[in-house]
Write a protein that holds these residues in place. Structure first.
Motif, PDB file in Angstrom:
ATOM      1  N   UNK A  38      -1.955  -1.444 -12.535  1.00 36.96           N
ATOM      2  CA  UNK A  38      -3.128  -0.954 -11.885  1.00 36.96           C
ATOM      3  C   UNK A  38      -4.161  -0.957 -13.089  1.00 36.96           C
ATOM      4  N   UNK A  39      -5.343  -1.415 -12.410  1.00 37.90           N
ATOM      5  CA  UNK A  39      -6.502  -1.556 -13.220  1.00 37.90           C
ATOM      6  C   UNK A  39      -7.706  -0.972 -12.340  1.00 37.90           C
ATOM      7  N   UNK A  40      -9.009  -0.408 -12.954  1.00 38.87           N
ATOM      8  CA  UNK A  40      -9.820  -0.171 -12.172  1.00 38.87           C
ATOM      9  C   UNK A  40     -10.567  -1.473 -11.058  1.00 38.87           C
ATOM     10  N   UNK A  41     -10.144  -0.870  -9.919  1.00 41.98           N
ATOM     11  CA  UNK A  41     -10.566  -2.089  -8.883  1.00 41.98           C
ATOM     12  C   UNK A  41      -9.266  -2.730  -8.211  1.00 41.98           C
ATOM     13  N   UNK A  42      -8.173  -2.384  -8.695  1.00 39.19           N
ATOM     14  CA  UNK A  42      -6.784  -3.052  -8.200  1.00 39.19           C
ATOM     15  C   UNK A  42      -7.087  -2.564  -6.931  1.00 39.19           C
ATOM     16  N   UNK A  43      -6.475  -3.238  -5.737  1.00 41.24           N
ATOM     17  CA  UNK A  43      -6.451  -2.959  -4.415  1.00 41.24           C
ATOM     18  C   UNK A  43      -4.870  -2.483  -4.042  1.00 41.24           C
ATOM     19  N   UNK A  44      -4.908  -1.427  -3.197  1.00 39.40           N
ATOM     20  CA  UNK A  44      -3.521  -0.724  -3.001  1.00 39.40           C
ATOM     21  C   UNK A  44      -3.664  -0.109  -1.797  1.00 39.40           C
ATOM     22  N   UNK A  45      -2.393   0.144  -1.048  1.00 43.46           N
ATOM     23  CA  UNK A  45      -2.264   0.939   0.055  1.00 43.46           C
ATOM     24  C   UNK A  45      -1.234   2.047  -0.119  1.00 43.46           C
ATOM     25  N   UNK A  46      -1.561   3.231   0.370  1.00 42.79           N
ATOM     26  CA  UNK A  46      -0.494   4.240   0.596  1.00 42.79           C
ATOM     27  C   UNK A  46      -0.371   4.785   1.928  1.00 42.79           C
ATOM     28  N   UNK A  47       1.084   4.426   2.455  1.00 43.73           N
ATOM     29  CA  UNK A  47       1.681   4.876   3.602  1.00 43.73           C
ATOM     30  C   UNK A  47       2.088   6.341   3.592  1.00 43.73           C
TER      31      UNK A  47
END
Length: 204
Positions: A68-77
Motif C-alpha cells: 500500500x502506497x498513497x494512490x494504490x488502487x484497491x477494493x473492499x467487498x
C-alpha cells in the motif's frame, strides 16, 4: 460485479445503511504475481464531500502493508446475509437459487498519519462498543500503550470512487412465493433468519 437489473441497488441511503450494519469487509489488492491478495478487516465508514470513505488498519507484518502506497488502487467487498433458496416452496415448478447481499467499494488508498491512526483506533473501538452496556474507555489508554500498538500497524483510508451493490432477495418473485421463501428461511439457521429479515425490507 455482474448484477442483473432487478437486483441492482443504487439508492445511497440503502447502501450507507447496509455498509454501516455490516462493517467488516475484504480488502483486495492486485499482487505482483497477478494473484489477488486479501485481508479481512473491520472499518469505520465516513462520508466526506458526499463520497464514501473507509478507514481501517493492518498489521505491518501483513503482506498488504508493504503493497500500500498513497494512490494504490484497491477494493473492499462487504457481504451481508446469504442463503440457499429451495424452489420447493414456490407455487410452481422452478429451479432453486441463492440469495445474498454484497457491496463492492473501489477506490484509491491513502496511508494515515500517526495522529490519524490513533484517532482511527479510538473511533473504531467506540463504534463497536457503542451498543455495549459496559464499554471500553479509550480516554485511559496511555500514550506509551498507543505508541507501542501503533508501531505494529498502519492506518489506511480508502477514498471510494465507484460503488456496486447487489441485493439478490427474490425481488423478481410473485408475492405468494416471496412470502413462502421468507417463512421457510425464518425457520432456518441464524444466517437464513437474518436473510429473511432483510427480505422483509426489500420487496418492491
Amino acid at each position: 460485479m455482474y448484477i442483473p437489473e432487478e437486483f441492482n441497488v443504487s439508492d445511497r441511503k440503502s447502501i450507507t445503511k447496509f455498509i454501516s450494519e455490516y462493517n467488516f469487509g475484504m480488502l483486495i489488492l492486485n499482487g505482483i504475481d497477478g494473484m489477488p491478495v486479501v485481508s479481512h478487516l473491520p472499518f469505520v465508514l465516513k462520508e466526506i464531500e458526499h463520497e464514501f470513505v473507509l478507514e481501517f488498519h493492518l498489521a505491518k507484518a501483513n503482506t498488504q502493508a508493504v503493497m500500500i502506497k498513497n494512490g494504490t488502487l484497491g477494493k473492499v467487498v462487504v457481504n451481508g446475509p446469504n442463503a440457499y433458496v429451495s424452489s420447493s416452496v414456490y407455487g410452481h415448478v422452478n429451479v432453486p437459487t441463492f440469495n445474498y447481499q454484497a457491496v463492492h467499494l473501489m477506490g484509491s488508498l491513502e496511508i494515515l498519519s500517526k495522529d490519524e491512526l490513533v484517532q482511527h483506533s479510538k473511533e473504531l473501538v467506540a463504534l463497536f462498543e457503542s451498543k455495549r452496556e459496559k464499554q471500553v474507555d479509550t480516554s485511559i489508554w496511555t500514550k506509551e500503550m498507543l505508541e507501542s500498538y501503533s508501531n505494529e500497524i498502519i492506518g489506511v483510508r480508502l477514498n471510494v470512487f465507484k460503488v456496486e451493490a447487489a441485493f439478490k432477495l427474490s425481488q423478481n418473485r410473485n408475492d405468494e412465493d416471496y412470502q413462502a421463501i421468507i417463512e421457510d428461511l425464518s425457520g432456518g439457521n441464524w444466517n437464513e433468519k437474518a436473510l429473511a429479515q432483510e427480505m422483509k425490507k426489500w420487496k418492491k
